[in-house]
Scaffold this motif. Structure first.
Motif, PDB file in Angstrom:
ATOM      1  N   ARG A  19       0.835  -1.210   0.000  1.00 34.09           N
ATOM      2  CA  ARG A  19       0.000   0.000   0.000  1.00 34.09           C
ATOM      3  C   ARG A  19       0.866   1.256   0.000  1.00 34.09           C
ATOM      4  NH1 ARG A  19      -3.476  -3.124   3.313  1.00 34.09           N
ATOM      5  NH2 ARG A  19      -2.447  -2.439   5.195  1.00 34.09           N
ATOM      6  N   ARG A  20       1.977   1.216   0.731  1.00 34.62           N
ATOM      7  CA  ARG A  20       2.878   2.361   0.787  1.00 34.62           C
ATOM      8  C   ARG A  20       3.549   2.591  -0.569  1.00 34.62           C
ATOM      9  NH1 ARG A  20       5.767   0.718   4.855  1.00 34.62           N
ATOM     10  NH2 ARG A  20       4.145   1.273   6.319  1.00 34.62           N
ATOM     11  N   VAL A  21       3.933   1.513  -1.256  1.00 32.43           N
ATOM     12  CA  VAL A  21       4.522   1.638  -2.594  1.00 32.43           C
ATOM     13  C   VAL A  21       3.519   2.298  -3.534  1.00 32.43           C
ATOM     14  CG1 VAL A  21       5.268   0.336  -4.631  1.00 32.43           C
ATOM     15  CG2 VAL A  21       6.184  -0.238  -2.387  1.00 32.43           C
ATOM     16  N   ILE A  22       2.273   1.862  -3.489  1.00 26.70           N
ATOM     17  CA  ILE A  22       1.227   2.454  -4.338  1.00 26.70           C
ATOM     18  C   ILE A  22       1.055   3.931  -4.008  1.00 26.70           C
ATOM     19  CG2 ILE A  22      -1.241   2.429  -4.846  1.00 26.70           C
ATOM     20  CD1 ILE A  22      -1.081  -0.665  -4.417  1.00 26.70           C
ATOM     21  N   LYS A  23       1.022   4.254  -2.728  1.00 33.44           N
ATOM     22  CA  LYS A  23       0.862   5.639  -2.287  1.00 33.44           C
ATOM     23  C   LYS A  23       1.959   6.532  -2.865  1.00 33.44           C
ATOM     24  CE  LYS A  23       1.599   8.242   1.970  1.00 33.44           C
ATOM     25  NZ  LYS A  23       1.807   8.128   3.421  1.00 33.44           N
ATOM     26  N   GLY A  28       4.655  10.356  -7.644  1.00 34.49           N
ATOM     27  CA  GLY A  28       5.736  10.551  -8.595  1.00 34.49           C
ATOM     28  C   GLY A  28       6.985   9.721  -8.361  1.00 34.49           C
ATOM     29  N   PHE A  29       6.998   8.885  -7.348  1.00 34.58           N
ATOM     30  CA  PHE A  29       8.138   8.015  -7.097  1.00 34.58           C
ATOM     31  C   PHE A  29       8.032   6.782  -7.980  1.00 34.58           C
ATOM     32  CE2 PHE A  29       8.034  10.654  -3.407  1.00 34.58           C
ATOM     33  CZ  PHE A  29       9.335  10.707  -2.936  1.00 34.58           C
ATOM     34  N   THR A  30       9.164   6.128  -8.213  1.00 33.70           N
ATOM     35  CA  THR A  30       9.174   4.885  -8.990  1.00 33.70           C
ATOM     36  C   THR A  30       9.915   3.810  -8.204  1.00 33.70           C
ATOM     37  OG1 THR A  30      11.202   5.506 -10.132  1.00 33.70           O
ATOM     38  CG2 THR A  30       9.136   6.046 -11.227  1.00 33.70           C
ATOM     39  N   ILE A  31       9.609   2.572  -8.529  1.00 36.07           N
ATOM     40  CA  ILE A  31      10.309   1.432  -7.940  1.00 36.07           C
ATOM     41  C   ILE A  31      10.790   0.574  -9.095  1.00 36.07           C
ATOM     42  CG2 ILE A  31       8.165   0.151  -7.642  1.00 36.07           C
ATOM     43  CD1 ILE A  31       9.439  -1.123  -5.133  1.00 36.07           C
ATOM     44  N   CYS A  32      12.041   0.155  -9.029  1.00 34.34           N
ATOM     45  CA  CYS A  32      12.599  -0.620 -10.138  1.00 34.34           C
ATOM     46  C   CYS A  32      12.100  -2.064 -10.063  1.00 34.34           C
ATOM     47  CB  CYS A  32      14.117  -0.576 -10.110  1.00 34.34           C
ATOM     48  SG  CYS A  32      14.852  -1.404  -8.696  1.00 34.34           S
ATOM     49  N   GLY A  33      12.259  -2.771 -11.166  1.00 32.31           N
ATOM     50  CA  GLY A  33      11.850  -4.166 -11.220  1.00 32.31           C
ATOM     51  C   GLY A  33      12.573  -5.021 -10.204  1.00 32.31           C
ATOM     52  N   GLY A  34      13.826  -4.677  -9.935  1.00 34.85           N
ATOM     53  CA  GLY A  34      14.584  -5.416  -8.925  1.00 34.85           C
ATOM     54  C   GLY A  34      13.990  -5.254  -7.538  1.00 34.85           C
TER      55      GLY A  34
END
Length: 58
Positions: A19-23, A28-34
């Motif tokens: 949920r925090r990642v989605i938030k 405007g933040f991104t998370i890499c595939g790794g």
């Protein structure tokens, strides 16, 4: 913070972390595939960390 990249560490509360990642991706933040793969590997290794009963932990 300057690069707006999310780097997940050790998961304790899987559902809350997702949920925090989605938030933050909405801000405007991104998370890499790794980073996503790391989260999935941790859950696969120990499904009890999903902890869907926990509403939100900060």
């Amino acid at each position: 913070m300057a690069s707006n990249k999310l780097v997940p560490g050790r998961l304790r509360y899987g559902a809350s972390s997702l949920r925090r990642v989605i938030k933050y991706t909405r801000q405007g933040f991104t998370i890499c595939g790794g980073g996503l793969a790391n989260m999935l590997e941790q859950v696969a290794a120990d499904p009890s960390i999903i902890r869907s009963d926990v509403e939100y932990v900060d």
